[in-house]
Design an enzyme around this catalytic site. Structure first.
Site, PDB file in Angstrom:
ATOM      1  N   LYS A   1      33.623  -1.858  55.093  1.00 31.24           N
ATOM      2  CA  LYS A   1      33.486  -3.302  55.280  1.00 31.24           C
ATOM      3  C   LYS A   1      32.645  -3.847  54.133  1.00 31.24           C
ATOM      4  CE  LYS A   1      32.004  -6.906  58.378  1.00 31.24           C
ATOM      5  NZ  LYS A   1      31.698  -7.311  59.741  1.00 31.24           N
TER       6      LYS A   1
ATOM      7  N   ARG B   1      32.851 -17.054  60.367  1.00 26.39           N
ATOM      8  CA  ARG B   1      31.471 -17.417  60.701  1.00 26.39           C
ATOM      9  C   ARG B   1      31.396 -18.849  61.217  1.00 26.39           C
ATOM     10  NH1 ARG B   1      28.739 -14.476  55.408  1.00 26.39           N
ATOM     11  NH2 ARG B   1      29.399 -12.356  55.982  1.00 26.39           N
TER      12      ARG B   1
ATOM     13  N   LYS C   1      24.623 -10.530  53.302  1.00 29.44           N
ATOM     14  CA  LYS C   1      24.702  -9.253  54.025  1.00 29.44           C
ATOM     15  C   LYS C   1      24.804  -8.054  53.078  1.00 29.44           C
ATOM     16  CE  LYS C   1      26.590 -11.414  58.212  1.00 29.44           C
ATOM     17  NZ  LYS C   1      27.481 -11.263  59.394  1.00 29.44           N
TER      18      LYS C   1
ATOM     19  N   GLU D   1      31.778   6.486  53.269  1.00 25.82           N
ATOM     20  CA  GLU D   1      31.518   5.760  54.524  1.00 25.82           C
ATOM     21  C   GLU D   1      32.487   6.226  55.617  1.00 25.82           C
ATOM     22  OE1 GLU D   1      29.539   3.672  55.930  1.00 25.82           O
ATOM     23  OE2 GLU D   1      28.429   2.610  54.380  1.00 25.82           O
TER      24      GLU D   1
ATOM     25  N   LYS E   1      38.117  -3.663  55.437  1.00 22.64           N
ATOM     26  CA  LYS E   1      37.981  -5.115  55.612  1.00 22.64           C
ATOM     27  C   LYS E   1      37.228  -5.724  54.452  1.00 22.64           C
ATOM     28  CE  LYS E   1      35.908  -8.374  58.732  1.00 22.64           C
ATOM     29  NZ  LYS E   1      34.719  -8.533  59.473  1.00 22.64           N
TER      30      LYS E   1
ATOM     31  N   SER F   1      39.567 -13.930  58.106  1.00 23.12           N
ATOM     32  CA  SER F   1      39.689 -15.375  58.284  1.00 23.12           C
ATOM     33  C   SER F   1      39.949 -16.073  56.950  1.00 23.12           C
ATOM     34  CB  SER F   1      38.410 -15.907  58.927  1.00 23.12           C
ATOM     35  OG  SER F   1      37.277 -15.549  58.151  1.00 23.12           O
TER      36      SER F   1
ATOM     37  N   TYR G   1      45.110 -13.011  62.525  1.00 24.79           N
ATOM     38  CA  TYR G   1      45.182 -14.241  63.314  1.00 24.79           C
ATOM     39  C   TYR G   1      46.620 -14.741  63.416  1.00 24.79           C
ATOM     40  CZ  TYR G   1      40.214 -13.865  62.475  1.00 24.79           C
ATOM     41  OH  TYR G   1      38.937 -13.382  62.415  1.00 24.79           O
TER      42      TYR G   1
HETATM   43  C1  PBG Z   1      30.849  -9.507  62.553  1.00 30.33           C
HETATM   44  C2  PBG Z   1      32.200  -9.702  62.016  1.00 30.33           C
HETATM   45  C3  PBG Z   1      32.605 -10.482  60.926  1.00 30.33           C
HETATM   46  C4  PBG Z   1      33.994 -10.428  60.922  1.00 30.33           C
HETATM   47  C5  PBG Z   1      34.394  -9.591  61.974  1.00 30.33           C
HETATM   48  N1  PBG Z   1      33.276  -9.145  62.626  1.00 30.33           N
HETATM   49  C6  PBG Z   1      31.838 -11.345  59.978  1.00 30.33           C
HETATM   50  C7  PBG Z   1      30.783 -10.768  59.149  1.00 30.33           C
HETATM   51  O1  PBG Z   1      30.598  -9.559  59.069  1.00 30.33           O
HETATM   52  O2  PBG Z   1      30.063 -11.572  58.568  1.00 30.33           O
HETATM   53  C8  PBG Z   1      34.879 -11.170  59.958  1.00 30.33           C
HETATM   54  C9  PBG Z   1      36.256 -11.446  60.425  1.00 30.33           C
HETATM   55  C10 PBG Z   1      36.996 -12.442  59.625  1.00 30.33           C
HETATM   56  O3  PBG Z   1      36.532 -12.964  58.589  1.00 30.33           O
HETATM   57  O4  PBG Z   1      38.118 -12.761  60.035  1.00 30.33           O
HETATM   58  N2  PBG Z   1      30.052  -8.627  61.903  1.00 30.33           N
END
Ligand code: PBG
Length: 343
Positions: free
Chosen positions: A211, A221, A234, A250, A265, A291, A330
């Site tokens: 990730k 968010r 982050k 990882e 991701k 997203s 989505y």
């Molecule tokens: C929570 C999380 C996130 C997403 C899924 N779980 C956001 C992040 O890590 O800031 C993102 C999903 C998306 O952008 O569709 N940790």
């Protein structure tokens, strides 16, 4: 008789190709279907949905056209729709009332929080649809981070302790898959141990292994209401997007700790990482069409710049071609209903 220009070209092509004509198999729809290497089906889809408190109408998320925050009853309807369309899993993400967010993300371990209520309602109404829940604190913290903080630092072990409790609470509510999306070290091992200690041996873990600290999470968010709250970024826990070897470490680590499945991701900008993990690890590997990827496609479609359904099928098939076992998207309901009546 002397050769025409065209005859010369044909002779040259036949000499060069040995008579092979790559276009031969592309000449008809039936022959293209016959030799197609990758097939996207509804079975490949995981549908992320957003839940909010209250009984009202769906609340549109401005930065995600076509996506809304649903009431618990709305989530149940979505799960029934998933069942009808053959979508195997829904993933539930909460919009937590800002008044309930705190430094420690206390709501994450409340067995009656939104996610747990939605999970219980879905499992009751549509027991054959899998439910996936994130292990991460960001929808619950007043600072928008996935773990707890000390000053500007995100504490690893203290966060993992809470994430393990959150996972147990969600699994006890009926979650079939826990998706640790927090990127703390050692979380998978501690979550597995906590689940087993509570007799939850059948609960699966799909680790967000690779990730990345990405700009493609912004609309998500917004949907969970953490964008405006997020203090800093982050990058001390999510991966540097310049790295690929590290993704392998990882993922190997998460598998050693007991992950059943892994995830990459975002998706589209990281298909190289996905393909590499699939090739090297041979374990069910999923990709999250985030997203930001969704909203980018929707924006272009709404402007008339892209044929949305066609572009979506192309992109999701690319995920499959790269080796994904499945895709969190989505677009899941639109794609699944489109697959019933192919484009
Ligand atoms: C929570 C999380 C996130 C997403 C899924 N779980 C956001 C992040 O890590 O800031 C993102 C999903 C998306 O952008 O569709 N940790």
């Amino acid at each position: 008789m002397s050769e025409t220009g065209l005859q010369a070209v044909t002779r040259r092509i036949d000499e060069a190709t040995g008579g092979a004509r790559m276009r031969r198999l592309r000449q008809a729809d039936w022959s293209r279907r016959l030799v197609r290497e990758t097939q996207l089906t509804a079975n490949d889809l995981i549908w992320p949905i957003f839940v909010r408190d209250g009984d009202g109408e769906p609340e549109p998320v401005a930065s995600m056209p076509g996506v809304s925050r649903l009431s618990v009853a709305g989530c149940v309807d979505a799960a029934r729709e998933a069942a009808d369309l053959g979508i195997p899993v829904v993933a539930i993400f909460p919009y937590t009332d800002p008044a309930l967010r705190d430094e420690r993300g206390s709501q994450a371990v409340n067995p009656d929080n939104l996610v747990c209520r939605a999970t219980r309602a879905i499992k009751k109404a549509a027991p054959n649809v899998g439910v996936m829940c994130d292990a991460a604190l960001d929808p619950y913290t007043s600072h928008g981070h996935d773990g707890v903080m000390d000053g500007e630092r995100i504490l690893n072990d203290e966060s993992v302790e809470i994430l393990a409790k959150q996972s147990v609470v969600q699994a006890e509510a009926g979650a079939d898959i826990i998706g640790p999306s927090d990127m703390m070290d050692g979380r998978v091992a501690c979550i597995r141990e906590a689940l087993d200690a509570h007799g939850l041996r059948d609960t699966m873990i799909m680790a967000y292994s690779a990730k990345y600290a990405s700009a493609f999470y912004g609309p998500f968010r917004d949907a969970v209401g953490s964008n405006a709250l997020l203090r800093g970024d982050k990058r001390t826990y999510q991966m540097d997007f310049a790295n690929s070897d590290e993704a392998l470490r990882e993922a190997a680590q998460d598998l050693a700790e007991g992950a059943d499945m892994i995830m990459v991701k975002p998706g589209l900008p990281y298909l190289d990482v996905l393909a590499r993990l699939v090739r090297e690890l041979q374990i069910p590997t999923f990709a999250y069409q985030t997203s930001g990827e969704y909203s980018m496609m929707m924006a272009a479609t709404q402007n008339g710049w892209l044929d949305g359904p066609k572009a979506t099928m192309e992109v999701l098939t690319a995920y499959k071609r790269a080796g994904a076992s499945g895709i969190l998207t989505y677009f899941a309901p639109q794609v699944a209903s489109g697959l019933k009546t192919p484009l």
